[in-house]
Design a protein around this motif. Structure first.
Motif, short mmCIF file in Angstrom:
data_model
loop_
_atom_site.label_atom_id
_atom_site.label_comp_id
_atom_site.label_asym_id
_atom_site.label_seq_id
_atom_site.Cartn_x
_atom_site.Cartn_y
_atom_site.Cartn_z
N MET A 1 0.86 -1.19 0.00
CA MET A 1 0.00 0.00 0.00
C MET A 1 0.89 1.23 0.00
N ARG A 2 0.57 2.18 -0.88
CA ARG A 2 1.36 3.40 -0.93
C ARG A 2 0.84 4.39 0.08
N HIS A 254 1.93 -7.09 -4.36
CA HIS A 254 3.26 -6.54 -4.67
C HIS A 254 4.29 -7.11 -3.71
N HIS A 257 8.93 -3.82 -1.03
CA HIS A 257 8.58 -3.02 0.13
C HIS A 257 9.58 -1.86 0.21
N ASP A 275 2.59 -5.82 4.50
CA ASP A 275 2.63 -4.96 3.31
C ASP A 275 3.85 -5.29 2.47
N GLU A 308 5.61 -1.17 -6.36
CA GLU A 308 4.34 -0.58 -5.94
C GLU A 308 4.59 0.61 -5.03
N GLU A 309 5.51 0.42 -4.08
CA GLU A 309 5.73 1.44 -3.05
C GLU A 309 6.32 2.74 -3.61
N TYR A 412 2.23 -0.08 10.06
CA TYR A 412 2.29 0.26 8.63
C TYR A 412 3.55 1.08 8.32
N HIS A 413 4.33 0.60 7.35
CA HIS A 413 5.56 1.27 6.92
C HIS A 413 6.51 1.56 8.08
ZN LIG Z 1 3.03 -0.05 1.53
#
Ligand SMILES: [Zn+2]
Length: 454
Positions: A1-2, A254, A257, A275, A308-309, A412-413
């Motif tokens: 997820m971006r 994806h 990362h 992710d 993706e990222e 997340y991230h």
């Molecule tokens: Zn992400």
């Protein structure tokens, strides 16, 4: 997820520990031994494959799987070997499972910038160039476009298209914008891989007013342009019905990362277990599941996307290699490692109302313990923050299936997105539910409605 650029989410996370009863959703063989069954059960999604693949992808030796970095390459090699083991075939036109494409990186080193006869100090200009050797001055024809940005203009918005210069441009920025100017400088300094080869033009941003008289300037710089090859990992399970050879169903996640982050308590590896090692694992486990079932009338395409990222370049390249009209559905799977806000045995679908894909999955899950729900966080814009968006914009019913409680997901991230934070039985249940709910789509009984292009 971006990430949505410039938006940081701070919230407390409540972690629910819930005992998950899978009621025959995992493995199959354990339940088959406990209950007398009349017919041999079809093999289910393998919990052992799920655990092995997600642990491998999220291991520290994958170094956070950054696109174009050794860790990302190692993850791609592993996925190629998995597709080989399962017995997928290369995408028509390719000789193996790697779908490679170039991206570019440009680093400009300014030597001298002077305007109106005075040297501009480094902190008062930003130079972006696609010219390896730049020797640019006011005598040159054609003369550059000159733009001024006032105190009240939205600098970041005005500047963004100029940071990939398609014409020589000099921009004078009102000094009231000093703070935003600094942010632009930081953004340019950190800029990484990009999908388009830099064009031979330059943009010079100067913090200060444009000179009153005719513009005189001199800019000398060198720019190092590097080409980096990235690759999606793509495998096909041909369909049994040759009349449906043009009706592909795509399963994707994806594998890239964000790599290495500043260390927190000695840990600097952003493992990206949720992710999106979780979604990539789903792609592998579903490939294995459908290969064993051997009943797909439509061809199934399994894709692990790169990049993706950093902007969705992998999905963009993939979408350019096949006619979108030949993709009847895309199941993009992103962050399914933790329980959804609806509880165990649930997942949500982004862009629920954009096609009837979500309603079909809901319908197909009826009679099981599993529920698909519409995306509960429309304000997060998740539909456009993952790899489904590229094909969706081309009309494909391409949706993301997720369980992440993104408004409160503190992992997340971060360096703490690790396998230990995942609920593997629930994740296996999600993958199983996707496999089962997809059955009428892969058999050709159901065809989701197209998304209206933008
Ligand atoms: Zn992400």
């Amino acid at each position: 997820m971006r990430k949505i650029r410039g938006k940081i989410l701070f919230c407390a996370m409540v972690k629910a520990i819930v005992l998950v009863l899978l009621l025959g959703l995992s493995g199959g063989s354990v339940c088959a031994q406990k209950k007398p069954v009349k017919q041999p059960a079809a093999p289910g999604v393998s919990a052992a494959t799920v655990e092995r693949v997600v642990r491998t992808l999220a291991a520290d030796d994958m170094l956070g799987r950054a696109s174009g970095q050794p860790g990302g390459e190692k993850a791609a090699d592993f996925l190629v070997a998995e597709f080989q083991r399962i017995g997928l075939e290369p995408l028509p036109g390719l000789t193996d499972f790697s779908q490679s494409f170039p991206v570019y990186e440009a680093h400009t080193k300014p030597i001298l910038v002077s305007v109106d006869g005075a040297v501009v100090p480094a902190e008062r200009y930003v130079l972006v160039s696609g010219q390896p050797k730049l020797n640019w001055m006011h005598y040159d024809e054609p003369s550059p476009r000159v733009i001024t940005i006032g105190a009240k203009d939205n600098l970041l918005k005005e500047i963004r298209p100029l940071l990939n210069p398609q014409a020589n441009t000099i921009v004078f920025v009102d000094t009231a914008q000093a703070k935003a100017f600094k942010r632009v400088a930081g953004f340019v300094a950190r800029a990484g891989l990009r999908p388009d080869k830099p064009a031979p033009f330059s943009t010079l941003l100067v913090l200060g007013a444009a000179p009153a008289g005719p513009l005189k300037f001199l800019v000398t710089a060198t720019t190092d342009i590097r080409t980096v090859m990235l690759r999606n990992v793509v495998g096909v399970l041909p369909g049994l019905d040759k009349n449906r050879a043009q009706e592909q169903v795509v399963f994707s996640g994806h594998y890239d990362h964000i790599g290495i982050l500043p260390a927190v308590a000695g840990d600097s590896i952003a493992n990206g277990a949720d992710d999106d090692a979780s979604g990539t694992t789903a792609v592998v486990a579903l490939a294995e599941y459908f290969k064993q079932r051997h009943n797909n009338a439509r061809p199934l395409v399994f894709v692990a996307f790169v990049a993706e990222e950093i902007g969705g370049f992998g999905a963009r390249y993939f979408s350019q290699q096949l006619p979108p009209a030949q993709v009847v559905a895309m199941f993009n799977i992103e962050m399914i490692g933790k329980q959804a806000k609806f509880g165990p045995n649930t997942a949500f679908i982004t862009g629920f109302d954009k096609s009837d894909f979500g309603r079909l999955l809901q319908q197909n899950a009826q009679g099981s313990v599993f529920r698909f729900e519409p995306d509960p966080y429309p304000e997060q814009n998740l539909f456009y923050r993952s790899d489904n968006a590229t094909l969706a914009r081309l009309g494909v019913p391409a949706h993301t299936i997720s369980t992440d409680q993104i408004p409160t997901d503190k992992l997340y991230h971060s360096v703490n997105d690790e396998v230990e934070s995942l609920d593997l039985p629930n994740m296996t249940a999600v993958i199983t539910a996707i496999g089962r709910a997809a059955a009428p789509i892969i058999s050709g009984q159901q065809t989701p409605t197209r998304i209206v292009g933008e």
